[in-house]
Design an enzyme around this catalytic site. Structure first.
Site: not given
Length: 749
Positions: A41, A87, A131
């Site tokens: 991570r 993931h 968007y």
């Protein structure tokens, strides 16, 4: 089933469970969590400079065929693929990582090209992922180059339905080029971005000279290169130390220029911001300083930015030095920041450790060497398979009629072909899959040419694998190609951060940041303090809380420092600009300092550089202390006069210029005068005996010039006594009763 220490570790029970100690269970699970955080991570791999989430984003976008030459796809589609296949984390975290890879002000060499609102340097967040759209950049393609050629290992994804790369082939030194930041368990990483052209020069030199020193490598890459530009204002020695140890920090300043205006006026224009500084928050911070009158030299700040940064700073006076104004702003705002360097990364064995610059560069070169060998072997395997197939094709052309007859007449033509001409299964399969249109003379010629070309390539590749120098030469050529594609001659590759000089040790005094105004400091008997505007001469109109009364009044400026001496022998320092306003009763001085309730104020005075003070305690001990040495840097004050038990500080007075005698008066009304040379000058201690007493202790002490006489306040008048011969003695004597008219309070003031 887990019990807290009640049973031995690993004790089996009848229900097929095992009892273990709670401490062991917690330790094992936390260790697993810590390792997962570190390796999966937070820390980047030194070879490709990526964390798992970034690696998976790039791979998923490649699988979606989002190349620079194709159209964009919705970011929601990309995030969905990343979460669903590789993931299994929150969509917000994945989208935030995707957005950052597309932000030109956050990443030196963007890996994602965004379409839509991806945030800005003011700190505004990106639009929702439904968007926005995205695709890979040319730089990202360079990271993925060779991924289909067995250049890196693949592993199963979290549910075993897909495979993903363990790391990227990464033909660009991404760790240094784009930097990294992350906080793991017990460790962190912070690597600023650098210029790719300069990194490539250092890599090329390291290939030629594997034992090159870090100082030599820094001659090619002198420091970080931030996407937002700015000026690196750090000493060369600090930079060398940071890269030599893998830890350090760099001072980064905003870039500014002086803009001349009509009639001799001028203004400062900020054109580049420090890395990771939000422009809107910076403007707010400077405006707050102006409102608090901490920037008296600045008249106004306004933001005229469009696509380019343009922050306008208007000075209050044109006679001011622009450099002085900027130094003040650098000291008190985020126009100057510290960028940390902590090259804590996962090494090729996935072990976290701090590397120096040469180790990081060498790790990348070793990775490129490994990728080159793997790609070469992969290509050789493909050539061998293709030559095997082409050899089968040649048999077809040499025995065309017989091959056709076998295919037409035999029930198992594949087996017959293999028996007749000793073909391999792959060759026989290829012959059976041939198209009829290939059975022409021209195709035979083309096959012969292809065989010759493949054999030539095969020979060259085998020679490459057997020649280490040739391999490093190939890697150097690849690095030169990367430098050509992304180097300083391109718009993306030009250096943005200027390597400047470290600022001088000159520090802008805090008084330069405070507007200078006259005030009157007023303190009551009960310790309530305030600052009234202007220098008040008539103090009779002052009002205090019920039961309280006037004690101190000092004329000062807001830029002055107020010194307070307590009965505990400590000096406290208060900035006069920090005092409460004159309306009302003010605030208790104990709340502004560390003076406890069981101690009181002995004296208040305005600090003057270079002056000396006489301090004394109730047991008749005292000494002279330089006033510069009593300034306290903290709220808790500074211990100067050591007192203990029932002894407390009693006197603090200014030593006038030219003073040659000390006068000490006790509670018993006895006065002694002795030469000032008989006591020492100290910075801290109990002091020397000034006067001895049969009853009581010291009441007051002061330094004065004998020829001018000894003065004291008597009511509203000041009286001076010059006939002092009877009172002159030696230090530590009892003295004699004070002259007629000396105050019964036994105080000189």
């Amino acid at each position: 089933m887990v019990y807290n220490g009640a049973m031995a570790e690993g004790t089996a029970t009848s229900d097929n469970t095992t009892d273990i100690l709670l401490d062991d269970a917690l330790g094992e699970r936390y260790l697993a969590y810590a390792l997962s955080t570190i390796t999966s991570r937070s820390l980047p791999d030194v070879r490709d400079g990526l964390k798992p989430v970034h690696r998976r984003l790039l791979f998923a976008m490649r699988q979606l065929k989002l190349d620079p030459g194709t159209g964009f796809k919705k970011c929601a589609r990309v995030v969905g693929d990343v979460i669903g296949k590789y993931h299994p984390h929150g969509d917000t975290a994945v989208y935030d990582a995707l957005v950052r890879l597309a932000q030109e002000f956050a990443v030196r060499y963007p890996l994602v090209e965004g379409q839509g609102n991806f945030g800005n340097i003011d700190g505004d967040s990106a639009a929702a992922m439904r968007y926005t759209e995205s695709r890979l950049t040319e730089y990202a393609l360079a990271m993925l180059e060779g991924i289909d050629e067995a250049a890196v290992d693949f592993r199963e994804n979290y549910d075993g339905t897909e495979t993903e790369p363990v790391l990227m082939p990464s033909s660009v030194p991404n760790l240094l080029a784009n930097g990294a930041a992350g906080i793991a368990v017990g460790m962190a990483t912070s690597i600023p971005p650098h210029n790719l052209d300069e990194i490539c020069q250092a890599l090329a030199h390291l290939i030629k000279f594997p034992n090159a020193t870090i100082d030599k490598l820094l001659s090619f890459m002198p420091g970080p290169d931030f996407p937002t530009g700015g000026v690196l204002a750090e000493t060369a020695e600090n930079i060398r130390t940071a890269y030599r140890t893998g830890r350090g920090s760099f001072r980064l300043r905003a870039r500014w220029e002086l803009e001349k205006l009509p009639r001799g006026q001028w203004q400062i224009v900020i054109t580049e911001m420090p890395y990771h500084v939000q422009k809107s928050r910076l403007v707010e911070k400077i405006a707050e300083l102006m409102h608090a009158k901490k920037l008296p030299m600045l008249e106004d700040i306004r933001d005229e930015s469009a696509e380019d940064i343009r922050l306008i700073l208007e000075p209050r006076s044109r006679t001011m030095e622009p450099e002085m104004l900027m130094e003040a702003l650098f000291q008190h705002s985020d126009l100057e920041v510290r960028i940390g360097l902590n090259m804590n990364v996962l090494d090729p064995n996935t072990v976290p450790r701090v590397m120096d610059l040469r180790e990081v560069l060498q790790s990348f070169l070793d990775h490129r060497h490994d990728v080159l060998v793997r790609r070469t072997n992969n290509r050789l395997e493909k050539i061998e398979k293709r030559l095997e197939v082409l050899a089968g094709y040649m048999i077809v052309y040499l025995n065309l009629d017989e091959v056709i007859a076998i295919i037409r007449n035999e029930e198992r033509p594949k087996v017959k072909l293999m028996e007749r001409w000793k073909l391999t299964e792959a060759q026989a399969e290829a012959i059976l899959n041939m198209r009829l249109r290939s059975l022409r003379k021209l195709e035979e010629i083309e096959i012969r040419e292809e065989i010759e070309g493949l054999e030539t390539e095969q020979k060259a590749l085998k020679k490459l694998l057997g020649d280490k120098d040739a391999r490093w030469k190939t890697i150097a050529e690849e690095i030169a190609d990367i430098r050509k594609r992304f180097g300083k001659k391109t718009v993306l590759g030009k250096r943005r951060t200027e390597i400047g000089e470290a600022p001088s040790a000159t520090v802008v005094p805090i008084t330069a940041m405070i507007e200078k105004e006259p005030i009157t400091v007023i303190c009551s008997q009960m310790g309530w303090i305030r600052a009234a505007k202007g220098h008040i001469e008539d103090l009779s109109s002052l009002k205090f809380k019920e039961g309280d009364r006037f004690r101190f009044a000092l004329h000062a400026q807001t830029t002055d420092k107020l010194l307070m001496f307590g009965t505990n022998g400590r000096f406290y320092t208060i900035g006069c600009d920090k005092l409460p306003g004159g309306r009302g009763n003010g605030e208790p001085v104990r709340m502004m300092t560390g003076l406890s309730n069981d101690h009181d104020v002995v004296d208040l005075l305005i600090h003057v550089e270079g002056r000396k003070l006489l301090v004394a305690s109730s047991d008749g001990r005292g000494f002279i202390v330089p006033e510069n040495d009593v300034i306290a840097q903290t709220k808790g004050g500074k211990q100067v006069l050591n007192v203990s038990g029932d002894v407390e500080a009693r006197a603090c007075s200014i030593v006038p210029e030219g003073a040659d005698h000390i006068a000490s008066v006790g509670d018993n009304h006895k006065l002694i005068i002795f030469p000032i040379g008989e006591i020492s000058e100290m910075t801290r201690g109990r002091g020397m005996r000034l006067q001895v007493y049969k009853d009581g202790g010291l009441s007051d002490a002061k330094a004065f010039t004998l020829s001018s006489g000894l003065s004291w306040r008597s009511g509203e008048r000041t009286r001076t006594e010059t006939d002092l011969i009877l009172y002159i003695g030696k230090r530590a004597q009892a003295g004699r009763l004070a002259p007629k008219g000396f105050p019964r309070s036994n105080k000189f003031t």
